[in-house]
Design a protein around this motif. Structure first.
Motif, PDB file in Angstrom:
ATOM      1  N   LEU A 166       0.818  -1.206   0.000  1.00  0.00           N
ATOM      2  CA  LEU A 166       0.000   0.000   0.000  1.00  0.00           C
ATOM      3  C   LEU A 166       0.859   1.267   0.000  1.00  0.00           C
ATOM      4  CD1 LEU A 166      -2.672  -1.234   2.558  1.00  0.00           C
ATOM      5  CD2 LEU A 166      -3.028  -0.860   0.111  1.00  0.00           C
ATOM      6  N   TYR A 167       2.168   1.110  -0.325  1.00  0.00           N
ATOM      7  CA  TYR A 167       3.029   2.278  -0.492  1.00  0.00           C
ATOM      8  C   TYR A 167       2.580   3.052  -1.732  1.00  0.00           C
ATOM      9  CZ  TYR A 167       6.396   0.573   3.001  1.00  0.00           C
ATOM     10  OH  TYR A 167       7.005   0.157   4.162  1.00  0.00           O
ATOM     11  N   ILE A 168       3.012   4.314  -1.807  1.00  0.00           N
ATOM     12  CA  ILE A 168       2.525   5.203  -2.864  1.00  0.00           C
ATOM     13  C   ILE A 168       2.879   4.694  -4.255  1.00  0.00           C
ATOM     14  CG2 ILE A 168       4.573   6.689  -2.863  1.00  0.00           C
ATOM     15  CD1 ILE A 168       0.903   7.820  -3.206  1.00  0.00           C
ATOM     16  N   ASN A 169       4.058   4.044  -4.423  1.00  0.00           N
ATOM     17  CA  ASN A 169       4.427   3.553  -5.756  1.00  0.00           C
ATOM     18  C   ASN A 169       3.490   2.451  -6.229  1.00  0.00           C
ATOM     19  OD1 ASN A 169       5.573   1.939  -3.689  1.00  0.00           O
ATOM     20  ND2 ASN A 169       6.945   0.975  -5.163  1.00  0.00           N
ATOM     21  N   LYS A 170       2.985   1.620  -5.293  1.00  0.00           N
ATOM     22  CA  LYS A 170       2.007   0.592  -5.667  1.00  0.00           C
ATOM     23  C   LYS A 170       0.642   1.230  -5.928  1.00  0.00           C
ATOM     24  CE  LYS A 170       4.085  -3.479  -5.483  1.00  0.00           C
ATOM     25  NZ  LYS A 170       3.752  -4.520  -4.526  1.00  0.00           N
ATOM     26  N   LYS A 172      -0.036   4.158  -7.087  1.00  0.00           N
ATOM     27  CA  LYS A 172      -0.068   4.831  -8.390  1.00  0.00           C
ATOM     28  C   LYS A 172      -0.545   3.891  -9.488  1.00  0.00           C
ATOM     29  CE  LYS A 172       3.540   8.337  -7.744  1.00  0.00           C
ATOM     30  NZ  LYS A 172       4.897   8.787  -8.173  1.00  0.00           N
ATOM     31  N   GLY A 173      -0.200   2.625  -9.361  1.00  0.00           N
ATOM     32  CA  GLY A 173      -0.603   1.640 -10.359  1.00  0.00           C
ATOM     33  C   GLY A 173      -2.070   1.258 -10.289  1.00  0.00           C
ATOM     34  N   MET A 174      -2.790   1.771  -9.291  1.00  0.00           N
ATOM     35  CA  MET A 174      -4.209   1.443  -9.133  1.00  0.00           C
ATOM     36  C   MET A 174      -5.133   2.518  -9.704  1.00  0.00           C
ATOM     37  SD  MET A 174      -4.118   0.026  -5.197  1.00  0.00           S
ATOM     38  CE  MET A 174      -2.885  -1.174  -4.650  1.00  0.00           C
ATOM     39  N   VAL A 175      -4.563   3.556 -10.343  1.00  0.00           N
ATOM     40  CA  VAL A 175      -5.372   4.675 -10.837  1.00  0.00           C
ATOM     41  C   VAL A 175      -6.455   4.204 -11.804  1.00  0.00           C
ATOM     42  CG1 VAL A 175      -5.320   6.781 -12.229  1.00  0.00           C
ATOM     43  CG2 VAL A 175      -3.601   6.419 -10.470  1.00  0.00           C
ATOM     44  N   ASN A 176      -6.104   3.329 -12.734  1.00  0.00           N
ATOM     45  CA  ASN A 176      -7.085   2.864 -13.721  1.00  0.00           C
ATOM     46  C   ASN A 176      -8.214   2.089 -13.054  1.00  0.00           C
ATOM     47  OD1 ASN A 176      -5.681   4.021 -15.833  1.00  0.00           O
ATOM     48  ND2 ASN A 176      -4.543   2.163 -16.325  1.00  0.00           N
ATOM     49  N   ILE A 177      -7.871   1.255 -12.080  1.00  0.00           N
ATOM     50  CA  ILE A 177      -8.890   0.489 -11.361  1.00  0.00           C
ATOM     51  C   ILE A 177      -9.864   1.433 -10.659  1.00  0.00           C
ATOM     52  CG2 ILE A 177      -9.259  -1.028  -9.362  1.00  0.00           C
ATOM     53  CD1 ILE A 177      -6.687  -2.476 -10.120  1.00  0.00           C
ATOM     54  N   ASP A 293      -1.034  -9.620  -6.239  1.00  0.00           N
ATOM     55  CA  ASP A 293      -1.889  -8.735  -5.464  1.00  0.00           C
ATOM     56  C   ASP A 293      -1.729  -9.050  -3.978  1.00  0.00           C
ATOM     57  OD1 ASP A 293      -3.344 -11.056  -5.013  1.00  0.00           O
ATOM     58  OD2 ASP A 293      -4.887 -10.575  -6.478  1.00  0.00           O
ATOM     59  N   LEU A 294      -2.457  -8.327  -3.160  1.00  0.00           N
ATOM     60  CA  LEU A 294      -2.271  -8.438  -1.716  1.00  0.00           C
ATOM     61  C   LEU A 294      -2.681  -9.801  -1.178  1.00  0.00           C
ATOM     62  CD1 LEU A 294      -1.197  -6.825   0.590  1.00  0.00           C
ATOM     63  CD2 LEU A 294      -3.432  -5.770   0.900  1.00  0.00           C
ATOM     64  N   LEU A 295      -3.755 -10.350  -1.705  1.00  0.00           N
ATOM     65  CA  LEU A 295      -4.187 -11.671  -1.250  1.00  0.00           C
ATOM     66  C   LEU A 295      -3.100 -12.703  -1.502  1.00  0.00           C
ATOM     67  CD1 LEU A 295      -6.286 -13.628  -0.133  1.00  0.00           C
ATOM     68  CD2 LEU A 295      -7.264 -13.799  -2.430  1.00  0.00           C
ATOM     69  N   GLN A 296      -2.467 -12.626  -2.670  1.00  0.00           N
ATOM     70  CA  GLN A 296      -1.407 -13.571  -3.005  1.00  0.00           C
ATOM     71  C   GLN A 296      -0.219 -13.412  -2.058  1.00  0.00           C
ATOM     72  OE1 GLN A 296      -1.901 -15.809  -5.593  1.00  0.00           O
ATOM     73  NE2 GLN A 296      -0.129 -16.878  -4.761  1.00  0.00           N
ATOM     74  N   ARG A 462       1.655   3.444  13.995  1.00  0.00           N
ATOM     75  CA  ARG A 462       0.388   2.782  13.725  1.00  0.00           C
ATOM     76  C   ARG A 462      -0.510   3.593  12.780  1.00  0.00           C
ATOM     77  NH1 ARG A 462      -1.545  -1.679  16.475  1.00  0.00           N
ATOM     78  NH2 ARG A 462      -0.169  -2.496  18.095  1.00  0.00           N
ATOM     79  N   VAL A 463       0.079   4.474  11.995  1.00  0.00           N
ATOM     80  CA  VAL A 463      -0.702   5.220  11.021  1.00  0.00           C
ATOM     81  C   VAL A 463      -1.391   4.251  10.063  1.00  0.00           C
ATOM     82  CG1 VAL A 463       1.201   5.441   9.359  1.00  0.00           C
ATOM     83  CG2 VAL A 463      -0.610   7.177   9.428  1.00  0.00           C
ATOM     84  N   CYS A 464      -2.594   4.609   9.615  1.00  0.00           N
ATOM     85  CA  CYS A 464      -3.374   3.737   8.736  1.00  0.00           C
ATOM     86  C   CYS A 464      -2.609   3.419   7.452  1.00  0.00           C
ATOM     87  CB  CYS A 464      -4.702   4.403   8.392  1.00  0.00           C
ATOM     88  SG  CYS A 464      -5.716   3.469   7.223  1.00  0.00           S
ATOM     89  N   LEU A 465      -2.420   2.131   7.184  1.00  0.00           N
ATOM     90  CA  LEU A 465      -1.667   1.728   5.994  1.00  0.00           C
ATOM     91  C   LEU A 465      -2.406   2.078   4.710  1.00  0.00           C
ATOM     92  CD1 LEU A 465      -0.338  -1.805   7.039  1.00  0.00           C
ATOM     93  CD2 LEU A 465       0.796   0.403   7.240  1.00  0.00           C
ATOM     94  N   GLY A 466      -3.715   2.174   4.778  1.00  0.00           N
ATOM     95  CA  GLY A 466      -4.500   2.402   3.564  1.00  0.00           C
ATOM     96  C   GLY A 466      -4.705   3.856   3.211  1.00  0.00           C
ATOM     97  N   GLN A 467      -3.994   4.793   3.883  1.00  0.00           N
ATOM     98  CA  GLN A 467      -4.295   6.202   3.652  1.00  0.00           C
ATOM     99  C   GLN A 467      -3.937   6.662   2.239  1.00  0.00           C
ATOM    100  OE1 GLN A 467      -2.073   9.244   5.747  1.00  0.00           O
ATOM    101  NE2 GLN A 467      -0.438   7.820   6.278  1.00  0.00           N
ATOM    102  N   ASN A 468      -2.871   6.135   1.637  1.00  0.00           N
ATOM    103  CA  ASN A 468      -2.532   6.539   0.260  1.00  0.00           C
ATOM    104  C   ASN A 468      -3.615   6.108  -0.723  1.00  0.00           C
ATOM    105  OD1 ASN A 468      -0.025   7.739   0.894  1.00  0.00           O
ATOM    106  ND2 ASN A 468       0.987   5.739   0.902  1.00  0.00           N
ATOM    107  N   LEU A 469      -4.079   4.873  -0.570  1.00  0.00           N
ATOM    108  CA  LEU A 469      -5.152   4.388  -1.436  1.00  0.00           C
ATOM    109  C   LEU A 469      -6.437   5.165  -1.160  1.00  0.00           C
ATOM    110  CD1 LEU A 469      -6.308   2.444  -3.506  1.00  0.00           C
ATOM    111  CD2 LEU A 469      -6.615   0.751  -1.682  1.00  0.00           C
TER     112      LEU A 469
END
Length: 516
Positions: A166-170, A172-177, A293-296, A462-469
């Protein structure tokens, strides 16, 4: 004589056991809490007097306000949500000061709103400070032992696996989704407008949840929302049961094992959630192609860790539950509140729309375009200030610790009301309870006197990991809504903030939506 002797021996053993039990109960319910409170009291920290069994729990439960059920005659102009949702705690803060103590049964809690101590607590990296057992018991059915509720090495392991995905570089690749998921919502609203003759009265909650659920499903689990819809509905139902203030008694030791109506419902939902997640895992393992993906990643890590099948299943299930909350729930409630605020502040809606139209010029925004939307960012930041997804932060000391000039004894729970810190007029100014995105014109550093108190996604380790997404989703969704529709509050809207696991509108948000 032998029978009489045996009877006397048995009676003596029972008596000794009964006395030992009474001594243990007295120690845990009376002596230890009194010792801990005395240590805090010596440092000038006071609070409401507790009862022996329930502490101050009954006062808190009785003070919870009834949820409004009548429509607003006009848009909400001020947003003093702390007084609305936590009246007893606000009363105690006024009475006892920025540091005060209260009790949940035998659990002693130190409530902190002194900014320097808040900063030390939230940025502390020691494993001697972690999530408290009260919250863990209350939310066990919802989070399990995942990253949100776990401590020590377990927490560190979860973070090591989940954070890089969930880092910013990952992200960025979710923009189309995210953009494709937005298109589904835009098409749905367009069809509703056509069906209702140019203006649609829409309860936006379910549509926003569907959008956010679709994003997290596709980005992290390789499936669309329709496949996981039943799973998300069960999570929603679990939140209603596990996260309600009405069920605070369930956090007392042993209460969650009693066959009450809410417990039976919780057990059933947990079983269904477990079954659905394991079914998705089984399908993934049977696939010959590798999906990055994350599940994998979670499945691969469970395999590398040489866990037993039971431990492996639990690790995967708990990870899935926490990802759902970080990437789905917080985004959905924030988007809903943000649209409510824009609907009731037409000037800011017009300004944000003008910025979006100028930058995008009719196209779907990419990551760089979203990064240039300064006004929209300010609007989202102000929405998160007034309506943070999780308005309360809790911790526990696992040994004696020192924060500021306060010696905090071992086994003390620490509570920080984020919503109180976010709307304190002494920090944010006289307009602290009003929607004013202009305060973020120079970023969070220039927004208030003490920017460290702004923590809508938490802060520190403990900052929320999902904040970038979450920020990507929020910017994309609101930008596309602004560029396609104008909207205002419906006469049916009932302003009803409610706190469970997140702070959300109990009666939903109804908007009158028009096509531009």
């Amino acid at each position: 004589m032998k029978i009489q002797f045996d009877l006397q021996l048995f009676t003596s053993i029972v008596f000794i056991g009964f006395v030992a039990l009474l001594f243990r109960l007295y120690t845990s319910l009376v002596h230890n809490p009194n010792v801990l409170r005395a240590k805090l009291r010596k440092q000038g920290i006071n609070g409401p007097p507790p009862t022996i069994l329930f502490g101050n729990l009954m006062e808190i439960m009785k003070s919870q306000p009834s949820i409004p059920n009548s429509p607003c005659s006009e848009p909400p102009l001020t947003h003093n949500i702390a007084s609305l949702l936590f009246p007893k705690f606000e009363e105690w803060r006024e009475q006892y000061g920025k540091l005060y103590m209260f009790s949940f049964g035998s659990i002693q809690t130190l409530c902190v709103s002194q900014t320097d101590i808040v900063k030390e607590i939230t940025t502390c990296t020691s494993f001697d400070l972690g999530k408290n057992s009260f919250t863990k018991r209350l939310l066990e059915s919802y989070f399990g032992d995942g990253i949100i509720t776990s401590n020590g090495t377990t927490w560190a392991h979860h973070r090591k696996i989940l954070a890089p995905e969930l880092y910013i570089n990952k992200v960025k690749g979710m923009v189309n989704i995210v953009g494709e998921s937005c298109e589904s919502l835009l098409n749905l609203w367009s069809s509703k407008i056509e069906a209702q003759d140019e203006v649609a009265d829409i309860n936006i909650d379910e549509d926003i949840k569907r959008f956010s659920g679709n994003v997290i499903s596709r980005a992290c689990f390789g499936s669309d929302y329709s496949k996981g819809e039943k799973l998300f509905l069960n999570f929603e139902a679990l939140q209603e049961v596990a996260g309600s203030w009405k069920n605070l008694l369930l956090a007392f030791p042993g209460m969650r094992y009693l066959p009450t109506k809410s417990n039976r419902k919780t057990w059933m939902l947990k079983k269904e959630v477990k079954s659905l997640i394991l079914e998705m895992v089984k399908e993934r393992k049977e696939k010959t192609s590798f999906q990055n993906d994350l599940l994998q990643m979670v499945i691969e890590d469970a395999k590398k860790s040489n866990l037993t099948q039971k431990a492996s299943d639990r690790f995967i299930i708990d990870s899935f539950k926490n990802i759902y909350f970080a990437g789905f729930e917080t985004t959905a409630v924030t988007a809903t509140w943000c649209l409510m605020l824009l609907a009731s502040n037409q000037n800011w809606q017009d300004r944000a729309r003008a910025e979006v139209l100028e930058i995008c010029r009719g196209s779907t925004p990419d990551f760089d375009m979203l990064s240039k939307m300064k006004l929209l960012t300010m609007v989202i930041q102000e929405s998160l200030r007034l309506y943070p997804p999780t308005p309360l932060l809790s911790r526990k000391t696992f040994k004696d610790m020192k924060f500021g000039n306060i010696d905090v004894p071992k086994d003390t729970d620490l509570w920080i009301f984020i919503i109180t810190m976010h709307t304190n007029p002494n920090i944010w100014g006289d307009d602290a309870y009003k929607f004013n995105p202009e305060r973020f014109a120079n970023g969070t550093v220039g927004a208030c006197k003490q920017p460290q108190v702004y923590m809508p996604f938490g802060v520190g380790p403990r900052v929320c990991l999902g904040q970038n997404l979450a920020m990507l989703e929020l910017k994309m969704l609101i930008a596309l809504i602004l560029s396609n529709f104008s909207f205002s509050l419906s006469p049916r809207y009932i302003h009803s903030p409610a706190y469970g696991i997140t702070m959300k509108p109990n009666n939903g948000v109804q908007l009158l939506v028009r096509k531009l």
